[in-house]
Design an enzyme around this catalytic site. Structure first.
Site, PDB file in Angstrom:
ATOM      1  CE  LYS A   2    -124.116 -52.352   8.992  1.00 47.41           C
ATOM      2  NZ  LYS A   2    -125.056 -51.686   8.045  1.00 47.41           N
TER       3      LYS A   2
ATOM      4  CG  ASP B 296    -130.481 -50.369  24.807  1.00 48.97           C
ATOM      5  OD1 ASP B 296    -131.606 -50.159  25.301  1.00 48.97           O
ATOM      6  OD2 ASP B 296    -129.468 -49.709  25.111  1.00 48.97           O
TER       7      ASP B 296
ATOM      8  CE1 TYR C 253    -124.985 -51.700  24.623  1.00 51.39           C
ATOM      9  CE2 TYR C 253    -126.790 -51.938  26.145  1.00 51.39           C
ATOM     10  CZ  TYR C 253    -126.265 -51.413  24.988  1.00 51.39           C
ATOM     11  OH  TYR C 253    -127.029 -50.590  24.204  1.00 51.39           O
TER      12      TYR C 253
ATOM     13  CG  ASP D  74    -128.487 -50.795   7.878  1.00 48.93           C
ATOM     14  OD1 ASP D  74    -128.816 -52.006   7.875  1.00 48.93           O
ATOM     15  OD2 ASP D  74    -127.604 -50.335   7.139  1.00 48.93           O
TER      16      ASP D  74
ATOM     17  CG  ASP E 257    -135.617 -47.195  23.935  1.00 48.96           C
ATOM     18  OD1 ASP E 257    -135.960 -48.130  24.691  1.00 48.96           O
ATOM     19  OD2 ASP E 257    -135.066 -46.165  24.348  1.00 48.96           O
TER      20      ASP E 257
HETATM   21  C1  IPM Z   1    -132.771 -50.843  28.946  1.00 47.41           C
HETATM   22  C2  IPM Z   1    -131.950 -49.699  29.433  1.00 47.41           C
HETATM   23  C3  IPM Z   1    -130.660 -50.241  30.012  1.00 47.41           C
HETATM   24  C4  IPM Z   1    -129.967 -50.996  28.903  1.00 47.41           C
HETATM   25  C5  IPM Z   1    -129.741 -49.186  30.624  1.00 47.41           C
HETATM   26  C6  IPM Z   1    -130.444 -48.418  31.707  1.00 47.41           C
HETATM   27  C7  IPM Z   1    -128.446 -49.767  31.118  1.00 47.41           C
HETATM   28  O1  IPM Z   1    -131.730 -48.801  28.406  1.00 47.41           O
HETATM   29  O2  IPM Z   1    -133.141 -51.707  29.774  1.00 47.41           O
HETATM   30  O3  IPM Z   1    -133.048 -50.911  27.762  1.00 47.41           O
HETATM   31  O4  IPM Z   1    -129.360 -50.406  28.017  1.00 47.41           O
HETATM   32  O5  IPM Z   1    -130.033 -52.217  28.888  1.00 47.41           O
HETATM   33 MG    MG Z   2    -132.797 -49.230  26.630  1.00 49.56          MG
END
Ligand code: IPM
Ligand code: MG
Length: 360
Positions: A195, A251, A146, A227, A255
């Site tokens: 990985k 990230d 990133y 994975d 989620d």
């Molecule tokens: C998070 C979000 C951010 C990230 C985005 C909005 C840039 O997905 O905080 O997880 O990827 O870090």
């Molecule tokens: Mg995110």
């Protein structure tokens, strides 16, 4: 104690959920004899509307002058909001990436907990959810893909996009140390996710984590390929205590972990640097579709405020009082729409905040 808190209400449901978290903080301050100074800071779409950019130097200075920052959420509907007509570096999300970098917030803590009261919302089979789980995902936040060099070029008429994944050993070491420190306060297990069967950056990651582990003989360390980790999170989430991983893997996995709890509206997060400073925000997004309706779940933001008391201000007792009040309200059967279940009483954002305050 005087708490000097920067507040980024942000976009979408951000302002409504931050309002409730502030209410709860005020109640705690009142009860335990603290005072709070809030400074409102513009970021994301709210800043674009005023300044044309998602984060100004002034906003960074305001954040730096605070002991900690409480944030709601930023961003809008990517297909309809004019913010997304702007070039990528001027969109709301760029503000978030920029503040993380400017404040050196390299350690992102994302707890994923299955609340006993909300076990029914867990999408996993009952034999798996019955075991419960309580994990802390530690995501490296200011390095890797990133923040590496990126460009799009054209070679012989063919477009080509390049993103760079780079980590130096110091970046890996400092997040690993934080992960082991946190594991010492929890169940003393670290799963480092990489990985390493493909990536050089992962092989260095593994080597540095192994080195750091030598200073923590009480902590059990295991390495897991990313994975496989994605599978294990749905197969047997109870096996995890602290998951330590790089930016992009974190990230994605965070989620996934939050979905597995079935109640993303409950999950807090903290982004920390080497001092006691932290930026605290819910793990969920700005939910523009329900903004302004008074139905958003404020609990993730309220629990983020609790993490702030614990990690920046060392006010464990005060933080516990918030966590207990949240549990109590859930036990009494009050739910916002996103976590509503049969036999419970549905309440809106403000009522939920009020009920939590009353139980502090
Ligand atoms: C998070 C979000 C951010 C990230 C985005 C909005 C840039 O997905 O905080 O997880 O990827 O870090
Ligand atoms: Mg995110």
């Amino acid at each position: 104690m005087n708490l000097n808190i920067g507040c980024i209400a942000g976009d979408g449901i951000g302002p409504e959920i931050v309002r409730e978290a502030r209410k709860v903080l005020d109640k705690v301050a009142d009860k335990y004899g603290h005072s709070i100074t809030y400074t409102d800071i513009l970021m994301g779409g709210a800043s674009i509307d005023v300044h044309g950019v998602p984060l100004t130097e002034e906003a960074i200075a305001q954040a730096k002058a605070s002991d900690a920052v409480l944030m709601g959420s930023i961003g809008g509907d990517t297909t309809t909001s004019p913010w997304y007509q702007l070039e990528p570096s001027k969109r709301p999300e760029a503000g978030l990436l920029a503040i993380r970098k400017a404040l050196n917030l390299f350690a992102n803590l994302r707890p994923a907990v299955l609340y006993e009261e909300l076990a029914g919302a867990c999408p996993l089979k009952e034999e798996i959810s019955a075991k419960g789980f309580d994990m802390m995902i530690m995501r490296e936040l200011t390095g890797g893909l990133y923040f590496g060099e990126r460009k799009t070029i054209e070679e012989n008429g063919v477009k080509k996009a390049i993103d760079t994944l780079a980590y130096d050993e110091n970046e890996i070491r400092r997040i690993a140390v934080k992960a082991f420190d946190i594991a010492m306060k929890r169940n003393k297990k670290v799963t480092s996710v990489d990985k390493a069967n493909v990536l050089d950056s992962s092989r260095l990651w593994r080597a540095v984590v192994n080195e750091v582990a030598k200073d923590y003989p009480e902590v059990t360390l295991e390495h897991m390929l990313v994975d496989n980790c994605a599978m294990q999170l749905v197969k047997d989430p109870a096996q995890f205590d602290v998951i330590l991983t790089e930016n992009m893997f974190g990230d994605i996995l965070s989620d996934e972990a939050s979905m597995v709890t079935g109640s993303i509206g409950m999950l807090a997060s903290a982004s920390l640097n080497d001092s006691r400073f932290g930026l605290y925000e819910p793990s969920h997004g700005s939910a523009p579709d329900i903004a302004g309706k008074g139905i958003a779940n404020p609990i993730a933001t309220i629990l983020s405020a609790s993490m702030m008391l614990r990690y920046t201000f060392d006010l464990d007792k005060e933080a516990d009082s918030i966590d207990q009040a949240v549990k109590q309200v859930l036990k009494e059967g009050y739910r916002t729409g996103d976590i509503m279940a049969e036999g419970c009483t549905q309440v809106g954002t403000e009522k939920m905040g009020d009920f939590i305050c009353e139980r502090i």
